[in-house]
Design an enzyme around this catalytic site. Structure first.
Site, PDB file in Angstrom:
ATOM      1  N   SER A 105      80.465  39.777  45.659  1.00  0.00           N
ATOM      2  CA  SER A 105      79.734  38.616  45.159  1.00  0.00           C
ATOM      3  C   SER A 105      80.680  37.609  44.510  1.00  0.00           C
ATOM      4  CB  SER A 105      78.636  39.080  44.198  1.00  0.00           C
ATOM      5  OG  SER A 105      77.726  38.042  43.931  1.00  0.00           O
ATOM      6  N   ASP A 250      78.755  31.046  46.296  1.00  0.00           N
ATOM      7  CA  ASP A 250      79.723  32.103  46.019  1.00  0.00           C
ATOM      8  C   ASP A 250      80.127  32.760  47.341  1.00  0.00           C
ATOM      9  OD1 ASP A 250      77.421  33.555  46.569  1.00  0.00           O
ATOM     10  OD2 ASP A 250      77.735  35.007  44.971  1.00  0.00           O
ATOM     11  N   ASP A 252      79.459  35.418  49.103  1.00  0.00           N
ATOM     12  CA  ASP A 252      78.479  35.976  50.037  1.00  0.00           C
ATOM     13  C   ASP A 252      77.220  35.126  50.139  1.00  0.00           C
ATOM     14  OD1 ASP A 252      77.923  36.817  47.368  1.00  0.00           O
ATOM     15  OD2 ASP A 252      76.533  38.324  48.117  1.00  0.00           O
ATOM     16  N   ASP A 254      74.830  34.134  48.111  1.00  0.00           N
ATOM     17  CA  ASP A 254      73.543  34.443  47.482  1.00  0.00           C
ATOM     18  C   ASP A 254      73.410  33.772  46.121  1.00  0.00           C
ATOM     19  OD1 ASP A 254      75.246  36.018  45.984  1.00  0.00           O
ATOM     20  OD2 ASP A 254      74.061  37.850  46.166  1.00  0.00           O
TER      21      ASP A 254
END
Length: 299
Positions: A105, A250, A252, A254
């Site tokens: 993340s 970010d 990924d 999400d």
């Protein structure tokens, strides 16, 4: 070196002694624990979907996870560079038994993680997480014989399918967006958002997309957590004028941060509130549900 074991997944820094960082042996151990847990679930599927962000260790971790799952007799669908929301959508769409998102993340590039999903494409529950951790501690893994090894296949079309699903949402007005001829700057911190976000904006009819840190090298240009102190590059571009909006994600994809046309941060807390306000108005009101890690501003 750091290794954090929790019900939501396994996260750590790459390298170091086994058990003290996310080493190859640790990756195999926890992938095997998750795969073993999957085989105990009441599902006819043997398919596990995996996808990753672009961080430097991603390819290595992905290959370790895929091979381990195959060794347990599970079939692997590898989405390659992807986003967390995309993997979450593909799991139920393909009727998979589960999924693993390989991303740490917003953590810096030395980190990586295994985020674990159930057959609904949701993060596994507290009790399920404890089952996976117990399996890892016991190392009670029963690998498949050579005639029953799992299969491996890739699919690079799922991001496009995800974008098509977004365009089909009744509250997404593509024509209105196209008419405004928006000019947008995107900062994807050198990860998979550099592929996903510009492609989505183009499909929405955004006239100009200025790419900043969009090459998916995994060598993050700045701290990947989308906080104001980390977003000075995009703020400077917007301060000069000529653009309507800045979009920051970010690694990924999400987490989303918006930057106003004058370079000021809109703020993650307000992003979800603004979307909820739009959705509720379009549907004549209603209730919202969110967790504390999203925002308390919806209360």
């Amino acid at each position: 070196m750091t290794l954090i074991k929790s019900i939501s997944g396994i996260r750590g820094t790459i390298g170091g002694p086994t058990g003290q960082g996310l080493t190859p042996l640790d990756v195999v151990k926890y992938a095997a624990a998750y795969g073993t847990w999957v085989t105990t679930q009441n599902t006819d599927s043997k398919l596990v979907v995996i996808g990753r962000d672009a961080r430097l260790s991603g390819d290595m971790v992905s290959r370790l996870v895929a091979a381990t799952l195959q060794g347990l007799g599970l079939d692997v669908l590898d989405l390659g560079l992807s986003t967390t929301p995309t993997v979450e959508l593909v799991v139920p769409a393909r009727r998979a038994a589960g999924g693993i998102i390989l991303t740490a993340s917003h953590n810096p590039k030395q980190w990586n993680a295994l985020k674990l999903l159930n057959a609904q494409g949701e993060f596994i529950s507290d009790s399920e997480g404890h089952q996976v951790l117990a399996l890892a501690d016991s190392e009670a893994f029963d690998f498949a014989p050579v005639t029953k090894l799992g299969s491996y296949q890739t699919d690079d079309t799922t991001l496009t399918a995800h974008i098509d699903a977004i365009l089909a949402l009744p509250l997404v007005d593509v024509e209105a967006i196209r008419k405004h001829k928006f000019r947008v700057v995107v900062d994807a911190v050198n990860s998979s958002g550099g592929i996903a976000v510009p492609q989505l904006l183009a499909a929405l009819g955004v006239e100009t997309v200025e790419k900043l840190h969009c090459e998916p090298t995994g060598d993050f240009a700045h701290n990947p957590e989308p906080l104001p102190e980390n977003l000075r590059d995009i703020a400077k571009i917007l301060e000069k004028g000529g653009f309507d909006l800045g979009i920051v994600v970010d690694p990924d994809v999400d987490r989303l941060a918006l930057v106003s046309e004058n370079g000021e941060m809109f703020g993650e807390e307000y992003t979800l509130v603004a979307v909820a306000d739009y959705v509720l108005k379009a549907n004549g009101g209603g209730n919202t549900v969110s967790n504390r890690s999203s925002t308390r501003a919806l209360r």
